[in-house]
Design a protein around this motif. Structure first.
Motif, mmCIF file in Angstrom:
data_model
loop_
_atom_site.group_PDB
_atom_site.id
_atom_site.type_symbol
_atom_site.label_atom_id
_atom_site.label_comp_id
_atom_site.label_asym_id
_atom_site.label_seq_id
_atom_site.Cartn_x
_atom_site.Cartn_y
_atom_site.Cartn_z
ATOM 1 N N GLU A 110 -8.024 55.153 58.885
ATOM 2 C CA GLU A 110 -8.669 55.321 60.196
ATOM 3 C C GLU A 110 -8.113 56.508 60.978
ATOM 4 O O GLU A 110 -8.576 56.799 62.079
ATOM 5 C CB GLU A 110 -8.499 54.036 61.021
ATOM 6 N N ASP A 111 -7.100 57.192 60.446
ATOM 7 C CA ASP A 111 -6.515 58.344 61.127
ATOM 8 C C ASP A 111 -7.474 59.534 61.080
ATOM 9 O O ASP A 111 -8.431 59.549 60.305
ATOM 10 C CB ASP A 111 -5.184 58.732 60.484
ATOM 11 N N THR A 112 -7.186 60.543 61.875
ATOM 12 C CA THR A 112 -7.958 61.786 61.859
ATOM 13 C C THR A 112 -7.004 62.979 61.904
ATOM 14 O O THR A 112 -7.010 63.751 62.871
ATOM 15 C CB THR A 112 -8.959 61.851 63.029
ATOM 16 N N PRO A 113 -6.173 63.140 60.878
ATOM 17 C CA PRO A 113 -5.213 64.250 60.893
ATOM 18 C C PRO A 113 -5.920 65.602 60.786
ATOM 19 O O PRO A 113 -7.027 65.705 60.245
ATOM 20 C CB PRO A 113 -4.360 63.981 59.651
ATOM 21 N N ASP A 114 -5.252 66.626 61.323
ATOM 22 C CA ASP A 114 -5.769 67.990 61.198
ATOM 23 C C ASP A 114 -5.671 68.473 59.756
ATOM 24 O O ASP A 114 -6.542 69.176 59.267
ATOM 25 C CB ASP A 114 -4.983 68.953 62.092
ATOM 26 N N VAL A 115 -4.561 68.137 59.109
ATOM 27 C CA VAL A 115 -4.331 68.534 57.721
ATOM 28 C C VAL A 115 -3.723 67.365 56.958
ATOM 29 O O VAL A 115 -3.051 66.512 57.541
ATOM 30 C CB VAL A 115 -3.392 69.764 57.599
ATOM 31 N N VAL A 116 -3.977 67.345 55.666
ATOM 32 C CA VAL A 116 -3.342 66.395 54.758
ATOM 33 C C VAL A 116 -2.814 67.221 53.599
ATOM 34 O O VAL A 116 -3.576 67.961 52.959
ATOM 35 C CB VAL A 116 -4.340 65.336 54.235
ATOM 36 N N TYR A 117 -1.523 67.138 53.348
ATOM 37 C CA TYR A 117 -0.917 67.917 52.273
ATOM 38 C C TYR A 117 -1.085 67.178 50.957
ATOM 39 O O TYR A 117 -0.754 66.002 50.844
ATOM 40 C CB TYR A 117 0.553 68.175 52.566
ATOM 41 N N LEU A 118 -1.583 67.899 49.963
ATOM 42 C CA LEU A 118 -1.854 67.331 48.657
ATOM 43 C C LEU A 118 -0.894 67.918 47.629
ATOM 44 O O LEU A 118 -0.287 68.951 47.852
ATOM 45 C CB LEU A 118 -3.298 67.643 48.247
ATOM 46 N N GLY A 119 -0.812 67.286 46.503
ATOM 47 C CA GLY A 119 -0.023 67.814 45.405
ATOM 48 C C GLY A 119 -0.917 68.577 44.439
ATOM 49 O O GLY A 119 -2.139 68.597 44.562
ATOM 50 N N PHE A 120 -0.286 69.224 43.477
ATOM 51 C CA PHE A 120 -1.044 69.929 42.452
ATOM 52 C C PHE A 120 -0.191 70.069 41.203
ATOM 53 O O PHE A 120 1.037 69.938 41.242
ATOM 54 C CB PHE A 120 -1.515 71.304 42.948
ATOM 55 N N GLU A 121 -0.867 70.306 40.110
ATOM 56 C CA GLU A 121 -0.194 70.594 38.844
ATOM 57 C C GLU A 121 -0.612 71.986 38.420
ATOM 58 O O GLU A 121 -1.802 72.301 38.385
ATOM 59 C CB GLU A 121 -0.587 69.587 37.771
ATOM 60 N N SER A 122 0.358 72.815 38.091
ATOM 61 C CA SER A 122 0.079 74.164 37.629
ATOM 62 C C SER A 122 0.322 74.228 36.125
ATOM 63 O O SER A 122 1.379 73.822 35.643
ATOM 64 C CB SER A 122 0.973 75.176 38.350
ATOM 65 N N VAL A 123 -0.653 74.737 35.429
ATOM 66 C CA VAL A 123 -0.522 74.903 33.985
ATOM 67 C C VAL A 123 -0.669 76.378 33.608
ATOM 68 O O VAL A 123 -0.855 76.713 32.455
ATOM 69 C CB VAL A 123 -1.561 74.040 33.217
#
Length: 188
Positions: A110-123
């Motif tokens: 239910e939040d409304t953040p400006d940003v959400v930090y995500l992860g990633f995998e680099s290959v």
């Protein structure tokens, strides 16, 4: 019920060899409330033809009549987006599995953040590994001072936040994502 609508924005320039897998990674999502905006940034190969094979009610293809580079293509996508949150996905990138959007939606709740930090995998050849931000890395000050990956595609952006703060990409330049990233994180 899927309350959050995602706008997935993909800039593509001469991407005929890799774009199909990227498109499939979006279409296989177990989350239905999204739009997928592909910006063919004046490709001279068959990028548009490959993308058009998948065009449906969720996918819009916008074709530039000049090459504006990734920043210009992403700006076009932001202007066309109608979702609550924007996720940038490059034409050679994949969503990790079929639950990415569902997991993000559940995390936001239910939040409304400006940003959400995500992860990633680099290959890639430059560096390899899985990069998942911790709670400590997800504080604005840490993202500016110690996080080493200033990528616009490992951050989920609140569309209204971007529009209200007039946060746009520099067009026609390389490394345009650094300026956008820092401006967005600083104003969040």
């Amino acid at each position: 019920m899927e309350k959050i609508k995602f706008s997935i924005i993909m800039p593509a320039h001469n991407a005929e060899n890799e774009i199909e897998e990227s498109i499939k990674s979006v279409l296989f999502q177990n989350y239905e409330n999204y739009e997928f905006i592909i910006i063919d940034d004046y490709s001279t190969d068959n990028t548009s033809e490959v993308a058009k094979k998948y065009e449906n009610e969720k996918i819009r293809i916008i074709r530039h009549t000049e090459n504006k580079k990734a920043g210009g293509a992403r700006n076009t996508g932001i202007e066309a987006a109608t979702g609550d949150y924007i996720l940038f996905l490059d034409s050679d990138d994949l969503l990790a599995n079929e639950n990415v959007l569902l997991n993000i939606s559940n995390t936001i709740g239910e939040d409304t953040p400006d940003v959400v930090y995500l992860g990633f995998e680099s290959v890639g050849e430059a560096f390899q590994g899985v990069f998942i931000p911790t709670a400590e890395d997800s504080v604005k000050e840490k993202r500016i001072s110690t996080w080493r990956y200033e990528n616009v595609w490992d951050v989920l952006w609140n569309r209204k936040f971007l529009v209200n703060n007039n946060i746009k990409f520099i067009e026609g330049k390389f490394f345009e994502d650094f300026v956008f990233y820092y401006e967005g994180v600083l104003k969040s």
